[in-house]
Design a protein around this motif. Sequence first.
Motif, PDB file in Angstrom:
ATOM      1  N   ARG A   1      -0.996  -5.428  -1.602  1.00  0.00           N
ATOM      2  CA  ARG A   1      -0.135  -5.118  -0.354  1.00  0.00           C
ATOM      3  C   ARG A   1       1.277  -5.534  -0.625  1.00  0.00           C
ATOM      4  N   VAL A   2       2.105  -4.794  -0.227  1.00  0.00           N
ATOM      5  CA  VAL A   2       3.689  -5.347  -0.349  1.00  0.00           C
ATOM      6  C   VAL A   2       3.671  -6.419   0.551  1.00  0.00           C
ATOM      7  N   THR A   3       4.492  -7.736   0.100  1.00  0.00           N
ATOM      8  CA  THR A   3       4.644  -8.730   0.866  1.00  0.00           C
ATOM      9  C   THR A   3       6.003  -8.838   1.069  1.00  0.00           C
ATOM     10  N   SER A   4       7.015  -8.333   0.284  1.00  0.00           N
ATOM     11  CA  SER A   4       8.179  -8.291   0.427  1.00  0.00           C
ATOM     12  C   SER A   4       9.005  -7.011  -0.536  1.00  0.00           C
TER      13      SER A   4
ATOM     14  N   VAL B   1      -0.188  -0.365  -2.185  1.00  0.00           N
ATOM     15  CA  VAL B   1       0.212   0.135  -3.292  1.00  0.00           C
ATOM     16  C   VAL B   1      -0.569   0.120  -4.581  1.00  0.00           C
ATOM     17  N   ALA B   2      -0.675   0.974  -5.485  1.00  0.00           N
ATOM     18  CA  ALA B   2      -1.375   0.959  -6.590  1.00  0.00           C
ATOM     19  C   ALA B   2      -0.744   0.672  -8.113  1.00  0.00           C
ATOM     20  N   VAL B   3      -1.280   0.082  -8.883  1.00  0.00           N
ATOM     21  CA  VAL B   3      -0.494  -0.092 -10.149  1.00  0.00           C
ATOM     22  C   VAL B   3      -0.311   0.867 -10.926  1.00  0.00           C
TER      23      VAL B   3
ATOM     24  N   THR C   1       0.528   4.283  -1.970  1.00  0.00           N
ATOM     25  CA  THR C   1      -1.005   5.015  -2.086  1.00  0.00           C
ATOM     26  C   THR C   1      -0.720   6.173  -0.911  1.00  0.00           C
ATOM     27  N   GLU C   2      -1.639   7.136  -1.081  1.00  0.00           N
ATOM     28  CA  GLU C   2      -1.681   8.586  -0.474  1.00  0.00           C
ATOM     29  C   GLU C   2      -1.731   8.155   1.013  1.00  0.00           C
TER      30      GLU C   2
END
Length: 130
Positions: free
Chosen positions: A57-60, A102-104, A126-127
Amino acid sequence: MTSIGLPLRSDVVSLEPQGLKGVACRVCSRRSFPERSLCPHCGSDAVDNVMLAGRGRVTSWTVVHQAPPPLQTPYTLVTVDLDDGVRLLGAATGAVEIDDEVAVELFTLKTDSTGEPLWWYRFRGTEENR
């Protein structure tokens, strides 16, 4: 057999299986990135090489407008907490917001002097975010 190229750094990226390399400490039970011989959290050498979680997950985030070659600007730079507790910094594709999943994703960053692709990582929404 056709070559698929090489990781830009072999301690960071794995092409088979695809993903990011890290270590899991047998003493403090924490994971870290990239692969290394000592745990950066407790200093123990009791570490195992592992593949890190492929999602987080995006933190910033921020947009970068100046960067050295071969990076093309502008691009989005994100801090991501992977599902296994490792925090990473990397580029993202597409629009992202705080708490987006998000995915790598591995991609060819550039080629070496012989034309072989050199692979690196970035994060892709992600979708579910679209």
